[in-house]
Scaffold this active site. Structure first.
Site, PDB file in Angstrom:
ATOM      1  N   ARG A 217       0.848  -1.196   0.000  1.00 26.14           N
ATOM      2  CA  ARG A 217       0.000   0.000   0.000  1.00 26.14           C
ATOM      3  C   ARG A 217       0.884   1.247   0.000  1.00 26.14           C
ATOM      4  O   ARG A 217       1.692   1.431   0.915  1.00 26.14           O
ATOM      5  CB  ARG A 217      -0.876   0.036   1.255  1.00 26.14           C
ATOM      6  CG  ARG A 217      -1.824  -1.158   1.408  1.00 26.14           C
ATOM      7  CD  ARG A 217      -3.098  -0.944   0.631  1.00 26.14           C
ATOM      8  NE  ARG A 217      -3.887  -2.146   0.589  1.00 26.14           N
ATOM      9  CZ  ARG A 217      -5.044  -2.319   1.249  1.00 26.14           C
ATOM     10  NH1 ARG A 217      -5.518  -1.351   2.004  1.00 26.14           N
ATOM     11  NH2 ARG A 217      -5.712  -3.449   1.125  1.00 26.14           N
ATOM     12  N   GLU A 219       0.682   4.133   1.048  1.00 30.53           N
ATOM     13  CA  GLU A 219       0.034   5.109   1.918  1.00 30.53           C
ATOM     14  C   GLU A 219       1.077   6.025   2.533  1.00 30.53           C
ATOM     15  O   GLU A 219       1.989   5.553   3.203  1.00 30.53           O
ATOM     16  CB  GLU A 219      -0.745   4.382   3.019  1.00 30.53           C
ATOM     17  CG  GLU A 219      -2.175   4.247   2.635  1.00 30.53           C
ATOM     18  CD  GLU A 219      -2.837   3.001   3.190  1.00 30.53           C
ATOM     19  OE1 GLU A 219      -4.066   3.011   3.263  1.00 30.53           O
ATOM     20  OE2 GLU A 219      -2.141   2.034   3.538  1.00 30.53           O
ATOM     21  N   ARG A 225      -0.379   2.570  12.935  1.00 31.34           N
ATOM     22  CA  ARG A 225      -1.005   1.336  12.426  1.00 31.34           C
ATOM     23  C   ARG A 225      -0.881   1.121  10.920  1.00 31.34           C
ATOM     24  O   ARG A 225      -1.483   0.212  10.370  1.00 31.34           O
ATOM     25  CB  ARG A 225      -2.477   1.312  12.827  1.00 31.34           C
ATOM     26  CG  ARG A 225      -3.240   2.489  12.286  1.00 31.34           C
ATOM     27  CD  ARG A 225      -4.496   2.693  13.086  1.00 31.34           C
ATOM     28  NE  ARG A 225      -5.339   3.684  12.449  1.00 31.34           N
ATOM     29  CZ  ARG A 225      -6.610   3.528  12.213  1.00 31.34           C
ATOM     30  NH1 ARG A 225      -7.209   2.412  12.553  1.00 31.34           N
ATOM     31  NH2 ARG A 225      -7.310   4.476  11.656  1.00 31.34           N
ATOM     32  N   HIS A 226      -0.124   1.997  10.255  1.00 30.22           N
ATOM     33  CA  HIS A 226       0.069   1.830   8.810  1.00 30.22           C
ATOM     34  C   HIS A 226       1.525   1.532   8.474  1.00 30.22           C
ATOM     35  O   HIS A 226       2.428   2.151   9.020  1.00 30.22           O
ATOM     36  CB  HIS A 226      -0.306   3.120   8.060  1.00 30.22           C
ATOM     37  CG  HIS A 226      -1.767   3.364   7.998  1.00 30.22           C
ATOM     38  ND1 HIS A 226      -2.426   4.150   8.905  1.00 30.22           N
ATOM     39  CD2 HIS A 226      -2.713   2.906   7.133  1.00 30.22           C
ATOM     40  CE1 HIS A 226      -3.720   4.168   8.608  1.00 30.22           C
ATOM     41  NE2 HIS A 226      -3.924   3.420   7.541  1.00 30.22           N
ATOM     42  N   GLU A 362      -9.045  -0.913  13.578  1.00 27.74           N
ATOM     43  CA  GLU A 362      -9.634  -1.792  12.557  1.00 27.74           C
ATOM     44  C   GLU A 362      -8.611  -2.867  12.203  1.00 27.74           C
ATOM     45  O   GLU A 362      -7.508  -2.544  11.766  1.00 27.74           O
ATOM     46  CB  GLU A 362      -9.967  -0.958  11.320  1.00 27.74           C
ATOM     47  CG  GLU A 362     -10.433  -1.788  10.152  1.00 27.74           C
ATOM     48  CD  GLU A 362     -10.049  -1.180   8.809  1.00 27.74           C
ATOM     49  OE1 GLU A 362     -10.239   0.037   8.610  1.00 27.74           O
ATOM     50  OE2 GLU A 362      -9.544  -1.939   7.967  1.00 27.74           O
ATOM     51  N   SER A 365     -11.478  -5.913   7.233  1.00 27.65           N
ATOM     52  CA  SER A 365     -12.619  -5.422   6.449  1.00 27.65           C
ATOM     53  C   SER A 365     -13.140  -6.599   5.664  1.00 27.65           C
ATOM     54  O   SER A 365     -12.358  -7.471   5.275  1.00 27.65           O
ATOM     55  CB  SER A 365     -12.185  -4.418   5.391  1.00 27.65           C
ATOM     56  OG  SER A 365     -11.816  -3.235   5.940  1.00 27.65           O
ATOM     57  N   ARG A 413      -1.412  -6.034  12.817  1.00 29.23           N
ATOM     58  CA  ARG A 413      -2.260  -5.278  13.753  1.00 29.23           C
ATOM     59  C   ARG A 413      -2.793  -6.175  14.868  1.00 29.23           C
ATOM     60  O   ARG A 413      -3.006  -5.726  15.990  1.00 29.23           O
ATOM     61  CB  ARG A 413      -3.424  -4.620  13.006  1.00 29.23           C
ATOM     62  CG  ARG A 413      -2.993  -3.441  12.168  1.00 29.23           C
ATOM     63  CD  ARG A 413      -4.185  -2.692  11.607  1.00 29.23           C
ATOM     64  NE  ARG A 413      -3.752  -1.647  10.689  1.00 29.23           N
ATOM     65  CZ  ARG A 413      -4.573  -0.853  10.021  1.00 29.23           C
ATOM     66  NH1 ARG A 413      -5.881  -0.986  10.149  1.00 29.23           N
ATOM     67  NH2 ARG A 413      -4.095   0.077   9.215  1.00 29.23           N
TER      68      ARG A 413
END
Ligand code: AMO
Length: 439
Positions: A217, A219, A225-226, A362, A365, A413
């Site tokens: 990712r 990001e 948390r990333h 989270e 998903s 996570r």
């Protein structure tokens, strides 16, 4: 002599054994030299007495993190000197022979024998090769391995077939902007943002599939948390009557993972003062209700149902208070916040999707997918995406695929939250973030 593991030494009292490992600390007490020796199974105290002249000379030369081979007599430690904290604390090895088998080229940059090891994150990661030698740090990865093992175990038990899917793709699976573009010979390619398309292709054949694999990712976030590369625990299942069945399966999976960590990683959990409470049924609440709870109970306003990280933390607090649950499912996310493949609800503003929140973050998903070719095509167009870019994906639906759904679960996570680690990066051997491509 064959090497035994340090954890086995208490079974050999009165016998001569051979062990090998790293010197954690050397302590000189009067004429005696004490060495805490560590291997993959644990730590034990070795004692060198001056009478054994040759061994004594070698021991005098030894520094922390030297790798040594030791032969010696296993003796019971007298009552008072036993170390209750160590599984092998009731014995020690009286060294008869010792050989240095590897020595560091230079002094280590940090003291890896420190049981607390409160280094700042950058130091912890910059010197990763060395900091991983610390027992408290190692405990994270023993738990991590247990999570992976338990996930595969429960998936197989539940009839999911393990698959591995490509990570170099011709289109960006999840859309959005957080994909890495790469040069693939003379064309453009993308690193997989998820195995989404391929796990759906998997269910069209095998009915139930799972994958443990790398996810990339792009990001640009600096959060706790990333990261930009992580290991996804994905699953997809066909012949479902609704997305509640997917949540049921994920709930069982989480229970299995946590129970196996609680059972098999007691000493590792203890190092972090971490507890795994008895699993209770996970509350499921609609996102719209969650937003009301946040407003009424915590005065927190959420715009356009786009729940932020603080909202996730608070709704987790609420689930703990009201349901004694570390987990909460938030369901029915709005259509415009979910990927194009999400199944719309009866009210098409919403989708048959969920997020699973664990201790404020989270971790998964998922949801039901659109499984009708024409509907999917319509949806791709509605979102102003190009159907030709999704030709291979669309083909899965051309040839018929039963109702199905699944989830993507972030492995790191889970570990971060089990142990209460400040950053997800602590749960990754060699993490990748916006600024970190090494070590
Ligand atoms: P999503 O994008 O929500 O869903 O990702 C699923 C889970 O992956 C983890 N995760 C991350 N972990 C660390 N760093 C990141 N940058 C990061 N991004 C995501 C989270 C998240 O819950 N295809 C869907 C899943 C599905 O519907 O099956 C997907 O990828 O734990």
């Amino acid at each position: 002599m064959t090497r035994i593991l340090i954890s086995e030494t208490p079974n050999f009292v009165g016998k001569i054994i051979e062990i090998a490992g790293w010197v954690s600390v050397r302590r000189d007490h009067g004429k005696l030299i004490f060495i805490d020796l560590r291997d993959r199974s644990g730590m034990v105290q070795a004692v060198v007495i001056p009478d054994k002249e040759e061994v004594y000379k070698i021991a005098k030369d030894i520094r922390s993190e030297y790798a040594v081979k030791v032969a010696g007599l296993v003796k019971e430690r007298p009552g008072k000197s036993a170390n209750e904290k160590l599984a092998t604390g009731k014995v020690e090895i009286e060294v008869e022979e010792m050989e240095i088998i590897a020595r560091p080229e230079e002094e280590l940059p940090v003291d890896v024998s420190d049981p607390e090891f409160n280094l700042n994150l950058e130091t912890l990661l910059d010197y990763r090769i060395v900091t991983l030698r610390n027992e408290k740090v190692q405990a994270i990865f023993k738990i991590y391995a247990q999570v992976l093992e338990a996930y595969s175990e429960v998936m197989r038990e539940r009839g999911f077939l393990e698959i591995k899917t490509p990570k170099i793709l011709s289109s960006a699976t999840e859309g959005g902007a957080n994909f890495f573009k790469i040069k693939y010979f003379n064309q453009e390619a993308f690193l997989a943002q998820s195995p989404q398309f391929y796990k759906q292709a998997g269910v069209s054949v095998f009915e139930r599939v799972f994958e443990v694999g790398s996810v990339f990712r792009a990001e640009p976030h600096f959060t706790s948390r990333h990261v930009n590369e992580y290991i996804g625990l994905d699953a997809e299942m066909a012949f479902i009557s609704g997305f509640a069945e997917v949540m049921d399966e994920l709930e069982k999976t989480m229970q299995y993972i946590l129970e196996s960590v609680a059972k098999n990683c007691r000493s590792e959990l203890e190092k972090y003062g971490a507890e795994i409470p008895t699993f209770v049924p996970i509350p499921r609440i609609k996102l719209t209700e969650a937003v009301e709870i946040l407003s009424n109970e915590y005065g927190k306003k959420i715009e356009n149902l786009d729940i932020d990280s603080e909202g996730e933390k608070l709704i987790s607090q609420w689930a703990k208070k009201e349901h004694n649950s570390d987990f909460v499912f938030l369901t029915h996310y709005p259509y415009n916040l979910r990927p194009f493949y999400s199944m719309p609800s009866a009210d098409p503003e919403y989708t048959e999707t969920f997020d699973l929140i664990y201790r404020g973050v989270e971790i998964a998903s998922g949801g039901q997918r659109i499984n009708n070719y024409q509907e999917l095509l319509k949806n791709i167009k509605k979102r102003k995406m190009k159907p030709e870019q999704f030709k291979d994906y669309l083909d899965i639906f051309k040839y018929g695929i039963p109702p199905h759904g699944g989830w993507g679960l972030g492995s790191e996570r889970i570990v971060q939250k089990i142990l209460g680690l400040g950053s997800i990066k602590e749960a990754i051997l060699f993490p990748r973030d916006v600024k970190r491509l090494t070590p």
